[in-house]
Structure formats: C-alpha cells, structure tokens
Design a protein around this motif. Structure first.
Motif, PDB file in Angstrom:
ATOM      1  N   ALA A  86       9.643 -28.593 -17.789  1.00  0.00           N
ATOM      2  CA  ALA A  86      10.039 -28.257 -19.166  1.00  0.00           C
ATOM      3  C   ALA A  86       8.978 -28.762 -20.153  1.00  0.00           C
ATOM      4  CB  ALA A  86      11.399 -28.849 -19.483  1.00  0.00           C
ATOM      5  N   GLU A  87       8.486 -29.958 -19.895  1.00  0.00           N
ATOM      6  CA  GLU A  87       7.474 -30.568 -20.768  1.00  0.00           C
ATOM      7  C   GLU A  87       6.174 -29.749 -20.741  1.00  0.00           C
ATOM      8  OE1 GLU A  87       5.163 -34.724 -20.741  1.00  0.00           O
ATOM      9  OE2 GLU A  87       7.303 -34.913 -20.281  1.00  0.00           O
ATOM     10  N   GLN A  88       5.797 -29.285 -19.544  1.00  0.00           N
ATOM     11  CA  GLN A  88       4.569 -28.482 -19.409  1.00  0.00           C
ATOM     12  C   GLN A  88       4.723 -27.152 -20.154  1.00  0.00           C
ATOM     13  OE1 GLN A  88       4.340 -28.458 -15.132  1.00  0.00           O
ATOM     14  NE2 GLN A  88       2.858 -30.153 -15.057  1.00  0.00           N
ATOM     15  N   PHE A  89       5.905 -26.577 -20.069  1.00  0.00           N
ATOM     16  CA  PHE A  89       6.193 -25.315 -20.772  1.00  0.00           C
ATOM     17  C   PHE A  89       6.036 -25.532 -22.273  1.00  0.00           C
ATOM     18  CE2 PHE A  89       8.826 -21.836 -22.397  1.00  0.00           C
ATOM     19  CZ  PHE A  89       8.544 -20.798 -21.513  1.00  0.00           C
ATOM     20  N   MET A  90       6.606 -26.624 -22.767  1.00  0.00           N
ATOM     21  CA  MET A  90       6.526 -26.951 -24.196  1.00  0.00           C
ATOM     22  C   MET A  90       5.072 -27.188 -24.630  1.00  0.00           C
ATOM     23  SD  MET A  90       9.563 -26.801 -25.457  1.00  0.00           S
ATOM     24  CE  MET A  90       9.275 -27.540 -27.062  1.00  0.00           C
ATOM     25  N   GLU A  91       4.332 -27.927 -23.804  1.00  0.00           N
ATOM     26  CA  GLU A  91       2.933 -28.242 -24.136  1.00  0.00           C
ATOM     27  C   GLU A  91       2.089 -26.969 -24.210  1.00  0.00           C
ATOM     28  OE1 GLU A  91       1.717 -31.087 -21.196  1.00  0.00           O
ATOM     29  OE2 GLU A  91       2.755 -32.753 -22.200  1.00  0.00           O
ATOM     30  N   TYR A  92       2.354 -26.044 -23.292  1.00  0.00           N
ATOM     31  CA  TYR A  92       1.598 -24.784 -23.263  1.00  0.00           C
ATOM     32  C   TYR A  92       1.885 -23.973 -24.534  1.00  0.00           C
ATOM     33  CZ  TYR A  92      -0.524 -20.515 -21.429  1.00  0.00           C
ATOM     34  OH  TYR A  92      -1.320 -19.414 -21.252  1.00  0.00           O
ATOM     35  N   LEU A  93       3.145 -23.956 -24.960  1.00  0.00           N
ATOM     36  CA  LEU A  93       3.501 -23.253 -26.209  1.00  0.00           C
ATOM     37  C   LEU A  93       2.792 -23.900 -27.405  1.00  0.00           C
ATOM     38  CD1 LEU A  93       7.359 -22.602 -25.833  1.00  0.00           C
ATOM     39  CD2 LEU A  93       5.498 -20.998 -25.392  1.00  0.00           C
ATOM     40  N   ALA A  94       2.812 -25.231 -27.435  1.00  0.00           N
ATOM     41  CA  ALA A  94       2.184 -25.957 -28.553  1.00  0.00           C
ATOM     42  C   ALA A  94       0.677 -25.671 -28.604  1.00  0.00           C
ATOM     43  CB  ALA A  94       2.433 -27.451 -28.411  1.00  0.00           C
ATOM     44  N   LYS A  95       0.049 -25.654 -27.426  1.00  0.00           N
ATOM     45  CA  LYS A  95      -1.393 -25.382 -27.326  1.00  0.00           C
ATOM     46  C   LYS A  95      -1.724 -23.993 -27.879  1.00  0.00           C
ATOM     47  CE  LYS A  95      -3.664 -24.685 -23.404  1.00  0.00           C
ATOM     48  NZ  LYS A  95      -4.025 -24.920 -21.981  1.00  0.00           N
ATOM     49  N   ASN A  96      -0.758 -23.081 -27.755  1.00  0.00           N
ATOM     50  CA  ASN A  96      -0.942 -21.717 -28.258  1.00  0.00           C
ATOM     51  C   ASN A  96      -0.325 -21.506 -29.643  1.00  0.00           C
ATOM     52  OD1 ASN A  96      -2.232 -19.803 -26.071  1.00  0.00           O
ATOM     53  ND2 ASN A  96      -1.005 -21.309 -24.983  1.00  0.00           N
ATOM     54  N   ARG A  97      -0.167 -22.613 -30.356  1.00  0.00           N
ATOM     55  CA  ARG A  97       0.283 -22.616 -31.754  1.00  0.00           C
ATOM     56  C   ARG A  97       1.643 -21.944 -31.964  1.00  0.00           C
ATOM     57  NH1 ARG A  97      -4.631 -20.996 -31.627  1.00  0.00           N
ATOM     58  NH2 ARG A  97      -4.287 -18.915 -32.502  1.00  0.00           N
ATOM     59  N   VAL A  98       2.548 -22.151 -31.012  1.00  0.00           N
ATOM     60  CA  VAL A  98       3.925 -21.679 -31.177  1.00  0.00           C
ATOM     61  C   VAL A  98       4.748 -22.856 -31.692  1.00  0.00           C
ATOM     62  CG1 VAL A  98       5.999 -20.861 -29.986  1.00  0.00           C
ATOM     63  CG2 VAL A  98       3.752 -19.960 -29.341  1.00  0.00           C
ATOM     64  N   ASN A  99       5.456 -22.637 -32.786  1.00  0.00           N
ATOM     65  CA  ASN A  99       6.321 -23.703 -33.305  1.00  0.00           C
ATOM     66  C   ASN A  99       7.601 -23.741 -32.467  1.00  0.00           C
ATOM     67  OD1 ASN A  99       7.480 -25.686 -34.911  1.00  0.00           O
ATOM     68  ND2 ASN A  99       8.293 -24.222 -36.391  1.00  0.00           N
ATOM     69  N   ALA A 100       7.607 -24.600 -31.452  1.00  0.00           N
ATOM     70  CA  ALA A 100       8.738 -24.668 -30.524  1.00  0.00           C
ATOM     71  C   ALA A 100       9.347 -26.062 -30.549  1.00  0.00           C
ATOM     72  CB  ALA A 100       8.281 -24.321 -29.112  1.00  0.00           C
ATOM     73  N   ARG A 101      10.656 -26.105 -30.343  1.00  0.00           N
ATOM     74  CA  ARG A 101      11.363 -27.395 -30.334  1.00  0.00           C
ATOM     75  C   ARG A 101      12.299 -27.395 -29.131  1.00  0.00           C
ATOM     76  NH1 ARG A 101      14.684 -27.982 -35.593  1.00  0.00           N
ATOM     77  NH2 ARG A 101      15.996 -26.482 -34.518  1.00  0.00           N
ATOM     78  N   LEU A 102      12.289 -28.483 -28.402  1.00  0.00           N
ATOM     79  CA  LEU A 102      13.203 -28.599 -27.263  1.00  0.00           C
ATOM     80  C   LEU A 102      14.532 -29.118 -27.783  1.00  0.00           C
ATOM     81  CD1 LEU A 102      13.542 -28.358 -24.184  1.00  0.00           C
ATOM     82  CD2 LEU A 102      12.828 -30.736 -23.988  1.00  0.00           C
ATOM     83  N   ARG A 103      15.567 -28.310 -27.638  1.00  0.00           N
ATOM     84  CA  ARG A 103      16.880 -28.700 -28.159  1.00  0.00           C
ATOM     85  C   ARG A 103      17.686 -29.352 -27.056  1.00  0.00           C
ATOM     86  NH1 ARG A 103      19.686 -23.923 -30.992  1.00  0.00           N
ATOM     87  NH2 ARG A 103      21.274 -24.032 -29.387  1.00  0.00           N
ATOM     88  N   ARG A 104      17.933 -30.629 -27.216  1.00  0.00           N
ATOM     89  CA  ARG A 104      18.732 -31.372 -26.237  1.00  0.00           C
ATOM     90  C   ARG A 104      20.186 -30.952 -26.356  1.00  0.00           C
ATOM     91  NH1 ARG A 104      15.053 -33.207 -22.756  1.00  0.00           N
ATOM     92  NH2 ARG A 104      13.285 -34.124 -23.853  1.00  0.00           N
TER      93      ARG A 104
END
Length: 347
Positions: free
Chosen positions: A312-330
C-alpha cells in the motif's frame, strides 16, 4: 389500514400558511410549526410547546409526523458511533458519526438497501427496498448531529453521502434533503461541507451540473480500466469510464465544485504499478482535487483482501512521485462493521 393523513413535512411554508388560514388560524402559527419541524427537529406534535393544545390536537388529527427513530447504536474503540435507524414502515438503514480532532463527519444512507450489487460492499448484497424520503435523510443527519453534540460537544462539520444506497438513483430526495440541511431554517450547513458519492451514473452526474448544485462530488472508482471495474461494479457495463470522465468534466465546467476519486486497494487486483499508471491517466483527464485511497474492510460475502502495508505504501509513493494528490484513508469503526463498505443492518 393505510392512513390518508399527509406527512406534514412534505408541506412547504406557503402551503402550511394556506392550511392555517383555511382553518381560521393566524399565519404566524404556520411559521412556528415549520420551525419546530425543521430548525428544532420536533418528532411529535406534542413537543411543539408554544402551540396551543387544541391546535396540536388538530394537527395530530390531520397530519402524520413519521420521524426516524434510533433503533440501536454501537460505539467503536476509535470513537466512531454507528446507528441503526428505524423508518416509519419498520425498514432499517444505518448511519455513522466519524469524529476526528478537526471534524465531526456524518456518513448517511439514501436508500434502504442498494440495487447496484458492487462485489466488495455489504449493502450491495442486499435488495433495494425503497428510496428514503428527503425528510428521512434530514432526520438521519439531525440525529447524528445530536450524537455529535452529546458525545463530543461539537456540531457536525461535514456530511458524506457514502452510506447505504446510490444517492444519484434517489436524485430528487437527496437534493431536497441537502436543500433543507443547508437552509437557514434547517441545519444551516455550508454545501461545501457536503460530499455526494456515486458509483457512477453518468446521466445524473450531468444533471447535477445542469442543476448547478453547490456540494462536492466523489466518484467511487476502485478500478481504472473498464474490464476490472465491470468485474467488481456491474454499473460500469452501462456507464463506462469514458462516459464518466466526460460527465465529470461537464459537471466541473458547470459548477466548479470539488471532485474526488475513491479507490479501495484490493490485494493482487488493483494494486500493481500498471493499475497505478491507469489511475494516474484517469486523474489527469479530470480536474480532481484528491484521490482517496481506502483500506479494504472485509465483509461476509466477499473474498477480497487488503494488500500488506508495504505494498500500500509503495502504491502511495508511486502516485506521489507522479504528482497525484492522494491520501490514504484509514478505516474507522471496523470493530462494529461501521467502516467503508460494511453497512448491512447487522446491528
């Protein structure tokens, strides 16, 4: 035996004034009653203490006031409160209060059950019994607002239509409920603090644009190509991603309102680098503010699993690297089946 008495909350203020005038009462009485119904959220005619007993009796004889009742509540270890609400015909729906340090959010239902059969959602395995009336949706919000005040000393700050049902398939009642919730003679909440979430009804997303609504819109995406999305969300067969992207752009052009995507991560289904690339592609085609990446919450009828924390963390990091404003909702309220996708009237 079915009563022929009408629901008093389905009368506008001018209609009530007309009724009061016809029975020889002063017009200001209509305003008093109207305030009791919405602003002060009276659930019985007897609660209207500044109205004479005779007039209350007359209202009782001529109208019904089918208020929603709290049938059961459950408290999660994380402070989340889930309520099961009983409607006048004994149908049940659920709503959730999600408290954080900065917000008090109500997650509300718009239908009894759901007709869309999304494979990962507990409500999707229930038949749709009926739509909620706008006054019933308003009641849900007013009752959760009371809970927020009693439990946390704060009013609701946000409302999300992410409970049971597809809001855009109960279009008229959802819009009327929001009109009351945002009205000064209702809860007076800003429409910017309300988000309506849809599984993707392209025609009605366009209608929202035509109606120049002022609230925010969230699309439950969950897969970023048509093949995968149709596997888990049958509605995609008649509302393809291209149609939805076009409808979202139409909505944004008409309203300028905030759009967000919701994307539940499923292990080995939509959590690969290729899936992330497809998500990025869609994100760039729509003026979306945010992608909410959501933890999957297990339900009885489905075999999906959530990916491990590293994936999940790698997925989030990849989105961030590609300038996607993403937030992991707990997820909140998992221990009481109150989390995203878990509402099923289990009590």
């Amino acid at each position: 035996m079915k009563s022929d008495k009408k629901n008093i909350r389905h009368f506008s203020l001018p209609q009530l004034q007309e009724y009061f005038s016809a029975i020889g009462e002063k017009a200001f009485r209509a305003k008093q009653v109207y305030e009791w119904l919405w602003l002060r959220h009276a659930t019985t005619f007897d609660a209207m203490t500044n109205i004479s007993k005779d007039l209350r009796q007359k209202l009782e004889e001529n109208f019904v006031l089918p208020a929603v009742q709290v049938d059961a509540t459950q408290h999660s270890n994380d402070g989340t409160i889930k309520s099961r609400f009983k409607l006048h015909d004994n149908h049940l729906v659920e709503g959730v209060l999600i408290p954080t340090d900065s917000r008090q959010t109500a997650c509300v239902s718009s239908q009894v059950g759901c007709s869309l059969s999304c494979k990962f959602c507990a409500t999707g395995y229930m038949a749709r019994k009926r739509n909620l009336d706008y006054d019933e949706i308003y009641d849900e919000v007013a009752l959760i607002n009371q809970q927020a005040m009693e439990s946390y000393g704060k009013k609701l700050s946000n409302i999300v239509f992410m409970g049971m049902g597809e809001p855009l398939l109960n279009y008229k009642n959802v819009l009327q409920a929001i009109e009351k919730i945002t009205s000064p003679d209702g809860l007076g909440m800003s429409p910017k603090r309300i988000t309506v979430s849809t599984a993707g009804v392209a025609k009605m997303i366009r209608q929202l644009g035509d109606d120049k609504v002022r609230f925010n819109l969230a699309l439950s995406l969950h897969a970023a190509n048509d093949k995968k999305r149709s596997e888990i969300m049958p509605i995609n067969d008649t509302n393809s991603l291209k149609e939805l992207i076009d409808a979202l752009n139409y909505f944004y052009k008409a309203t300028g309102n905030e759009i967000s995507f919701e994307y539940i991560l499923f292990d080995n289904f939509n959590d690969s680098k290729e899936d992330a690339d497809e998500l990025i592609k869609i994100y760039r085609q729509v003026p979306a503010d945010l992608v909410n990446i959501i933890e999957y919450n297990p339900i009885d009828n489905a075999t999906f699993r959530k990916p491990d924390a590293l994936k999940a963390e790698q997925f989030m990091e990849y989105l961030a690297k590609n300038r996607v404003n993403a937030r992991l909702r707990r997820s909140r309220g998992k221990d009481i089946d109150a989390a995203c996708g878990q509402l099923a009237n289990k009590g």
